[in-house]
Design a protein around this motif. Structure first.
Motif, PDB file in Angstrom:
ATOM      1  N   ASP A  22       0.827  -1.213   0.000  1.00  9.23           N
ATOM      2  CA  ASP A  22       0.000   0.000   0.000  1.00  9.23           C
ATOM      3  C   ASP A  22       0.855   1.254   0.000  1.00  9.23           C
ATOM      4  O   ASP A  22       0.560   2.224  -0.707  1.00  9.23           O
ATOM      5  N   LEU A  23       1.917   1.245   0.793  1.00  7.58           N
ATOM      6  CA  LEU A  23       2.810   2.403   0.848  1.00  7.58           C
ATOM      7  C   LEU A  23       3.528   2.622  -0.484  1.00  7.58           C
ATOM      8  O   LEU A  23       3.693   3.757  -0.930  1.00  7.58           O
ATOM      9  N   ALA A  24       3.949   1.531  -1.118  1.00  4.19           N
ATOM     10  CA  ALA A  24       4.627   1.651  -2.413  1.00  4.19           C
ATOM     11  C   ALA A  24       3.680   2.235  -3.458  1.00  4.19           C
ATOM     12  O   ALA A  24       4.063   3.117  -4.232  1.00  4.19           O
ATOM     13  N   GLN A  25       2.456   1.756  -3.457  1.00  2.39           N
ATOM     14  CA  GLN A  25       1.478   2.277  -4.406  1.00  2.39           C
ATOM     15  C   GLN A  25       1.252   3.773  -4.168  1.00  2.39           C
ATOM     16  O   GLN A  25       1.241   4.562  -5.112  1.00  2.39           O
ATOM     17  N   GLU A  26       1.099   4.152  -2.914  1.00  4.45           N
ATOM     18  CA  GLU A  26       0.903   5.569  -2.589  1.00  4.45           C
ATOM     19  C   GLU A  26       2.133   6.394  -2.962  1.00  4.45           C
ATOM     20  O   GLU A  26       2.014   7.528  -3.419  1.00  4.45           O
ATOM     21  N   ALA A  27       3.333   5.822  -2.778  1.00  6.16           N
ATOM     22  CA  ALA A  27       4.562   6.534  -3.144  1.00  6.16           C
ATOM     23  C   ALA A  27       4.603   6.816  -4.641  1.00  6.16           C
ATOM     24  O   ALA A  27       4.992   7.915  -5.064  1.00  6.16           O
ATOM     25  N   PHE A  28       4.192   5.859  -5.454  1.00  6.72           N
ATOM     26  CA  PHE A  28       4.176   6.077  -6.900  1.00  6.72           C
ATOM     27  C   PHE A  28       3.136   7.128  -7.295  1.00  6.72           C
ATOM     28  O   PHE A  28       3.379   7.950  -8.176  1.00  6.72           O
ATOM     29  N   ARG A  30       2.143   9.622  -5.368  1.00  2.00           N
ATOM     30  CA  ARG A  30       2.711  10.920  -4.950  1.00  2.00           C
ATOM     31  C   ARG A  30       3.821  11.371  -5.897  1.00  2.00           C
ATOM     32  O   ARG A  30       3.937  12.552  -6.203  1.00  2.00           O
ATOM     33  N   ALA A  31       4.656  10.436  -6.313  1.00  2.00           N
ATOM     34  CA  ALA A  31       5.740  10.783  -7.238  1.00  2.00           C
ATOM     35  C   ALA A  31       5.158  11.308  -8.552  1.00  2.00           C
ATOM     36  O   ALA A  31       5.673  12.274  -9.129  1.00  2.00           O
ATOM     37  N   TRP A  32       4.097  10.695  -9.023  1.00  2.00           N
ATOM     38  CA  TRP A  32       3.440  11.149 -10.247  1.00  2.00           C
ATOM     39  C   TRP A  32       2.869  12.545 -10.049  1.00  2.00           C
ATOM     40  O   TRP A  32       3.045  13.423 -10.892  1.00  2.00           O
ATOM     41  N   GLN A  33       2.182  12.752  -8.916  1.00  2.00           N
ATOM     42  CA  GLN A  33       1.570  14.050  -8.632  1.00  2.00           C
ATOM     43  C   GLN A  33       2.613  15.149  -8.463  1.00  2.00           C
ATOM     44  O   GLN A  33       2.347  16.303  -8.775  1.00  2.00           O
ATOM     45  N   ARG A  34       3.769  14.783  -7.962  1.00  2.00           N
ATOM     46  CA  ARG A  34       4.803  15.783  -7.657  1.00  2.00           C
ATOM     47  C   ARG A  34       6.017  15.647  -8.575  1.00  2.00           C
ATOM     48  O   ARG A  34       7.128  16.018  -8.174  1.00  2.00           O
ATOM     49  N   ALA A  35       5.815  15.137  -9.747  1.00  2.00           N
ATOM     50  CA  ALA A  35       6.927  14.936 -10.679  1.00  2.00           C
ATOM     51  C   ALA A  35       7.698  16.224 -10.937  1.00  2.00           C
ATOM     52  O   ALA A  35       8.918  16.203 -11.102  1.00  2.00           O
ATOM     53  N   GLY A  36       7.022  17.338 -10.917  1.00  2.00           N
ATOM     54  CA  GLY A  36       7.685  18.622 -11.133  1.00  2.00           C
ATOM     55  C   GLY A  36       8.594  19.034  -9.995  1.00  2.00           C
ATOM     56  O   GLY A  36       9.451  19.904 -10.168  1.00  2.00           O
ATOM     57  N   ASP A  37       8.447  18.409  -8.825  1.00  2.00           N
ATOM     58  CA  ASP A  37       9.293  18.732  -7.671  1.00  2.00           C
ATOM     59  C   ASP A  37      10.678  18.097  -7.769  1.00  2.00           C
ATOM     60  O   ASP A  37      11.604  18.532  -7.089  1.00  2.00           O
ATOM     61  N   TYR A  38      10.815  17.067  -8.593  1.00  2.00           N
ATOM     62  CA  TYR A  38      12.113  16.410  -8.736  1.00  2.00           C
ATOM     63  C   TYR A  38      13.003  17.295  -9.590  1.00  2.00           C
ATOM     64  O   TYR A  38      12.712  17.575 -10.745  1.00  2.00           O
ATOM     65  N   ARG A  39      14.097  17.738  -9.016  1.00  2.00           N
ATOM     66  CA  ARG A  39      14.990  18.696  -9.675  1.00  2.00           C
ATOM     67  C   ARG A  39      16.235  18.064 -10.288  1.00  2.00           C
ATOM     68  O   ARG A  39      17.116  18.771 -10.748  1.00  2.00           O
ATOM     69  N   GLY A  40      16.340  16.755 -10.220  1.00  2.00           N
ATOM     70  CA  GLY A  40      17.497  16.094 -10.807  1.00  2.00           C
ATOM     71  C   GLY A  40      18.706  16.060  -9.892  1.00  2.00           C
ATOM     72  O   GLY A  40      19.766  15.609 -10.292  1.00  2.00           O
ATOM     73  N   TRP A  47      15.006   9.699  -4.483  1.00  2.00           N
ATOM     74  CA  TRP A  47      13.878  10.617  -4.285  1.00  2.00           C
ATOM     75  C   TRP A  47      12.593   9.823  -4.046  1.00  2.00           C
ATOM     76  O   TRP A  47      11.825  10.119  -3.138  1.00  2.00           O
ATOM     77  N   LEU A  48      12.393   8.781  -4.827  1.00  2.00           N
ATOM     78  CA  LEU A  48      11.198   7.950  -4.708  1.00  2.00           C
ATOM     79  C   LEU A  48      11.170   7.183  -3.377  1.00  2.00           C
ATOM     80  O   LEU A  48      10.142   7.140  -2.699  1.00  2.00           O
ATOM     81  N   ILE A  49      12.294   6.611  -2.985  1.00  2.00           N
ATOM     82  CA  ILE A  49      12.353   5.893  -1.711  1.00  2.00           C
ATOM     83  C   ILE A  49      12.144   6.865  -0.555  1.00  2.00           C
ATOM     84  O   ILE A  49      11.515   6.526   0.447  1.00  2.00           O
ATOM     85  N   GLY A  50      12.632   8.087  -0.699  1.00  2.00           N
ATOM     86  CA  GLY A  50      12.385   9.113   0.318  1.00  2.00           C
ATOM     87  C   GLY A  50      10.901   9.402   0.483  1.00  2.00           C
ATOM     88  O   GLY A  50      10.410   9.587   1.604  1.00  2.00           O
ATOM     89  N   TRP A  53       9.514   6.519   2.450  1.00  2.00           N
ATOM     90  CA  TRP A  53       9.915   6.621   3.857  1.00  2.00           C
ATOM     91  C   TRP A  53       9.036   7.631   4.600  1.00  2.00           C
ATOM     92  O   TRP A  53       8.556   7.363   5.698  1.00  2.00           O
ATOM     93  N   ARG A  54       8.808   8.782   4.003  1.00  2.00           N
ATOM     94  CA  ARG A  54       7.976   9.803   4.653  1.00  2.00           C
ATOM     95  C   ARG A  54       6.526   9.333   4.786  1.00  2.00           C
ATOM     96  O   ARG A  54       5.872   9.612   5.789  1.00  2.00           O
ATOM     97  N   LEU A  55       6.029   8.596   3.811  1.00  2.00           N
ATOM     98  CA  LEU A  55       4.683   8.028   3.927  1.00  2.00           C
ATOM     99  C   LEU A  55       4.610   7.037   5.089  1.00  2.00           C
ATOM    100  O   LEU A  55       3.635   7.016   5.838  1.00  2.00           O
TER     101      LEU A  55
END
Length: 151
Positions: A22-28, A30-40, A47-50, A53-55
């Motif tokens: 469930d956490l992994a699914q939610e992480a993906f 969130r990553a999709w929703q916040r894709a613009g936050d990833y700055r490289g 970034w995804l594992i982080g 972890w926060r979830l």
């Protein structure tokens, strides 16, 4: 998703147990929703594992509030970290006896091969704190292994 799914699920299984999927699914999500936050900066996997972890930490805080536990107390574990009889100590039981932070630090550094700096970034803690978590978790694990080896 396919590239990072195994690593994320494996990490979350070690720190969160049965809630990992469930956490992994939610992480993906969130990553999709916040894709613009990833700055490289740093790896995408870190970034995804982080996010995962926060979830996990958020889920744990919510569960504590529901159970009426104080925010700073750790939930005691009823799992005996020592294997029964002559059986070898199981890594999952050993990790389960550690605090979630120690478990995550050891899993990231030794189980997944992240550097201390990367693991600190994933967990959102200073490098010195991460190193302390690794040392403390490792010392506890070695002590439990030593106790399990004695008759």
């Amino acid at each position: 998703m396919l590239r990072h799914e195994g690593r994320l699920r494996s990490f979350l299984a070690r720190v969160a147990g049965s809630d990992a999927d469930d956490l992994a699914q939610e992480a993906f999500v969130r990553a999709w929703q916040r894709a613009g936050d990833y700055r490289g900066q740093g790896s995408y996997g870190a970034w995804l594992i982080g996010i995962g972890w926060r979830l996990f930490l958020d889920q744990r805080r919510t569960a504590r509030r529901r159970e009426g536990l104080a925010a700073g107390d750790d939930i005691p574990t009823s799992i005996d970290p020592r294997a029964s009889g002559d059986a070898a100590i199981d890594a999952d039981r050993l990790l389960a006896a550690l605090s979630p932070q120690e478990r995550a630090a050891l899993t990231l550094c030794f189980g997944h091969g992240w550097s201390h700096g990367e693991a600190a970034e994933i967990m959102g803690v200073p490098l010195g704190t991460l190193k302390s978590l690794v040392l403390r978790g490792r010392a506890k694990a070695q002590k439990m292994i030593g106790e399990g080896a004695q008759p």
